[in-house]
Design a protein around this motif. Structure first.
Motif, PDB file in Angstrom:
ATOM      1  N   THR A   1       0.825  -1.216   0.000  1.00 64.24           N
ATOM      2  CA  THR A   1       0.000   0.000   0.000  1.00 64.24           C
ATOM      3  C   THR A   1       0.857   1.263   0.000  1.00 64.24           C
TER       4      THR A   1
ATOM      5  N   ARG B   1       1.198  -9.477  -0.966  1.00 64.22           N
ATOM      6  CA  ARG B   1       0.619  -9.841   0.311  1.00 64.22           C
ATOM      7  C   ARG B   1       0.940  -8.741   1.313  1.00 64.22           C
ATOM      8  N   MET B   2      -0.006  -8.479   2.181  1.00 67.56           N
ATOM      9  CA  MET B   2       0.221  -7.463   3.194  1.00 67.56           C
ATOM     10  C   MET B   2       1.229  -7.982   4.209  1.00 67.56           C
TER      11      MET B   2
ATOM     12  N   PHE C   1      -6.870  -2.912  -5.891  1.00 65.49           N
ATOM     13  CA  PHE C   1      -6.160  -3.358  -4.692  1.00 65.49           C
ATOM     14  C   PHE C   1      -6.418  -2.422  -3.525  1.00 65.49           C
TER      15      PHE C   1
ATOM     16  N   ASP D   1      -9.798  -2.704  -1.968  1.00 63.21           N
ATOM     17  CA  ASP D   1      -9.922  -3.852  -1.065  1.00 63.21           C
ATOM     18  C   ASP D   1      -9.253  -3.595   0.284  1.00 63.21           C
ATOM     19  N   HIS D   2      -8.149  -2.863   0.285  1.00 63.68           N
ATOM     20  CA  HIS D   2      -7.353  -2.733   1.502  1.00 63.68           C
ATOM     21  C   HIS D   2      -7.569  -1.420   2.245  1.00 63.68           C
TER      22      HIS D   2
END
Length: 614
Positions: A179, A608-609, A417, A420-421
């Motif tokens: 992010t 992936r976070m 993306f 979603d986050h």
């Protein structure tokens, strides 16, 4: 002042530790020290400011149960008083350096010894009197950063004063925060403990971290000391009190065993520090920045007026905008992550000139706007009509690129993306609505956010990294604990009211600064980037090269057509909005290319976070 590094419960050769130290040697060119034991190591690069002939790190104190070993980055302005207190308890010291008191303080008072410290610091300490324990401490404002990577599976921790140095450890992976682009564009640099690297954190202000093999990593933030509530009286009376408080702190911060200078931008904050420093330092040298050519918002005349009034020996550092493309790479390398403020270029060049002139220490006026209500966004939020939602406007004012424009600039994959986050802007909005909307003093709630989150991330790390890149220690009178506590105690009417900002600081400066400085409109100390990002200017040509479609294609985060549209808009009708966005994107692209040069394009949806256990 130093750079520090180390690890706990990891395996690192001395050659690898020396490589980490070398990566931040510019911040401590006067000496290097390493100590290691079974699965721990501490290291230091020293910039000799206090007791240049002493002060060898790491510091160590051997006791009957075992040894305490410490490294330290910063300055302790009350070290003489602390040394006397410790000598009365039977301790002896080999030198007069400020950091040498730390092991003895820890053995006497334990981890709460930080309550006794007056200064700026990042400290790493290994206690070997029982189960080996690593302790990390940062000062209450976050003047001295400390980055770390915690591996919860193997219970290993690595730390360093600078991001490039931390990434030099063989076991510390370098991967971009998924992010990160949105976080950066929404706040100009990551706030709080975030960095632009996945799994890499920075200790927050007022942090105490403890690491053992049995319990892993625990981190707490120490509560700030309660603000006193003295009677403030009228605005002139409050101004007198602030002036005397600042005078005492500025005079104290001019004490050093090396030459001390001051940075004078021509504004209220640095001007006040300059005037007070000149009282304590005969023939004080002052420095300001200017740009070759004719540019808007030129402050050199105001800086000269401040210097003439204070009787300093003034230096005007002039840099050519044609050198900016090359300077940008230096700035990105030393910061380790993007910062969207164009003043980074000027800051780098200014401190390089300060050091070339022979000054290892410089005082600045940073943090006054956060503490005393100097920003337009604070004024707008505080004076928003009752019943209106002031939070979105404040959050938008933090951004390098407005949210609507960010959405258009992102590629479809990255836009999905982030949907979603969630954006960091949403986190800040929720926090301010929780902490600030119902607060009886809106300015106090906003000041807590500005000082606790934005100031250390956006201002203090930038000043620290770019000054220490030239081996200059910056001292910050407005960040001194007494000043911070007093500023927190002031009612809003003495900061923002009647359309005026920083009222009590202007009252404090009466008689010390020229009238032309006291009555000039406020303007940010920054680069005239809108004027410099025009067709035909070297910076504009460099931006087009950096943000060329072929280069953007490699990571797939941005819509190349929208970036080109941004350039067309800026060429047709230059604006702060487009120029700031182009600048921010250019800095981000240069950062990615420097730290991830061999990374092939990866689909955002495959990221992936990070999982960081504390």
């Amino acid at each position: 002042m130093c750079r520090i590094l180390g690890h706990f419960d990891a395996h690192c050769t001395r050659d690898a530790l020396r490589a980490v130290a070398e990566a931040q040697r510019h911040g401590g060119p006067d000496g290097q020290g390493l100590r290691s034991g079974a699965d721990w190591a501490l290291g230091s690069n020293r910039l000799a400011v206090m007791d240049p002939d002493g002060g060898a790190q790491p510091y160590a104190l051997r006791t009957a149960p075992g040894e305490v070993v410490a490294v330290f980055n910063g300055e302790l302005y009350n070290h003489r008083e602390l040394r006397e207190k410790l000598e009365a308890r039977g301790h002896a010291f080999a030198d007069a350096c400020d950091g040498s008191v730390i092991p003895a303080l820890f053995t006497e008072f334990g981890p709460r010894f930080t309550e006794l410290l007056d200064g700026m610091y990042a400290i790493a300490l290994v206690d070997l009197r029982g189960e080996p324990t690593l302790w990390l401490f940062t000062d209450d404002v976050g003047m001295k950063p400390l980055y770390h990577h915690w591996d919860p599976a193997r219970r290993r921790l690595h730390f360093a004063s600078e991001l490039p140095a931390l990434l030099t450890f063989p076991d510390v992976p370098a991967a971009p925060l998924p992010t990160g682009l949105d976080t950066y564009l929404a706040t100009k640099t990551p706030f709080g403990e975030r960095t632009m690297f996945e799994g890499v954190r920075v200790l927050p202000p007022g942090a105490t971290a403890r690491v053992t093999r049995s319990s892993g990593l625990t981190l707490v933030r120490r509560p700030p000391a309660p603000a006193a509530q003295p009677p403030h009286g009228t605005e002139p009376e409050a101004g007198d009190r602030v002036r005397e408080l600042l005078r005492a702190q500025v005079h104290r911060l001019t004490e050093a065993d090396v030459p001390v200078a001051a940075i004078t931008s021509g504004g209220l904050d640095s001007g006040l520090v300059t005037a007070l420093a000149a009282e304590a330092v005969p023939g004080l040298h002052t420095f300001t920045i200017a740009y070759t050519g004719d540019w808007p918002a030129d402050e050199r005349a105001f800086a000269r007026a401040v210097a003439d009034r204070a009787g300093t020996r003034h230096h005007q550092v002039e840099i050519d905008p044609a050198t900016f493309p090359g300077l940008l790479d230096t700035v990105v390398r030393h910061l380790g992550q993007p910062n969207a403020d164009p003043i980074t270029l000027s800051t780098q060049a200014l401190f390089a000139a300060v050091r070339r002139a022979g000054f290892p220490v410089a005082l600045t006026g940073d943090a006054a706007d956060e503490l005393f209500g100097g920003y337009d966004r604070l004024h707008r939020a505080v004076h928003a009509p009752a019943g209106t939602d002031w939070v979105p406007g404040y959050v938008e004012a933090l951004a390098a690129v407005p949210s609507a424009l960010r959405g258009r600039l992102y590629s479809s994959d990255y836009r999905a993306f982030m949907a979603d986050h969630g954006s960091v802007s949403e986190e800040i909005t929720a926090r301010l609505r929780r902490d600030g909307s119902g607060h009886p003093d809106r300015l106090a709630a906003l000041t807590a956010f500005e000082v606790g989150e934005r100031l250390p991330a956006y201002h203090l790390r930038r000043v620290d990294h770019l000054s220490m890149s030239s081996s200059v220690e910056v001292r910050l009178p407005f960040c001194q604990p007494d000043v911070v506590r007093h500023a927190r105690s002031l009612p809003s009417r003495l900061k923002l009211s009647g359309g005026r900002r920083k009222r009590v600081l202007y009252a404090a400066a009466e008689g010390l600064l020229p009238e032309s400085v006291l009555t000039r409109p406020k303007q940010p100390f920054t680069l005239p980037v809108t004027a410099m990002l025009r067709p035909g200017q070297p910076l504009m040509e460099h931006a087009r090269e950096v943000l060329a479609p072929g280069r953007l294609r490699r990571h797939g985060l941005l819509d190349r057509r929208q970036v080109e549209a941004l350039f067309r808009a800026q060429s047709a009708a230059p604006s702060d909005r487009a120029a700031t966005a182009i600048w921010a994107l250019m800095v981000h692209e240069l950062w990615r290319e420097r730290f991830f040069p061999a990374t092939a394009r990866r689909r955002v949806l495959d990221y992936r976070m990070p999982e960081v256990a504390v």
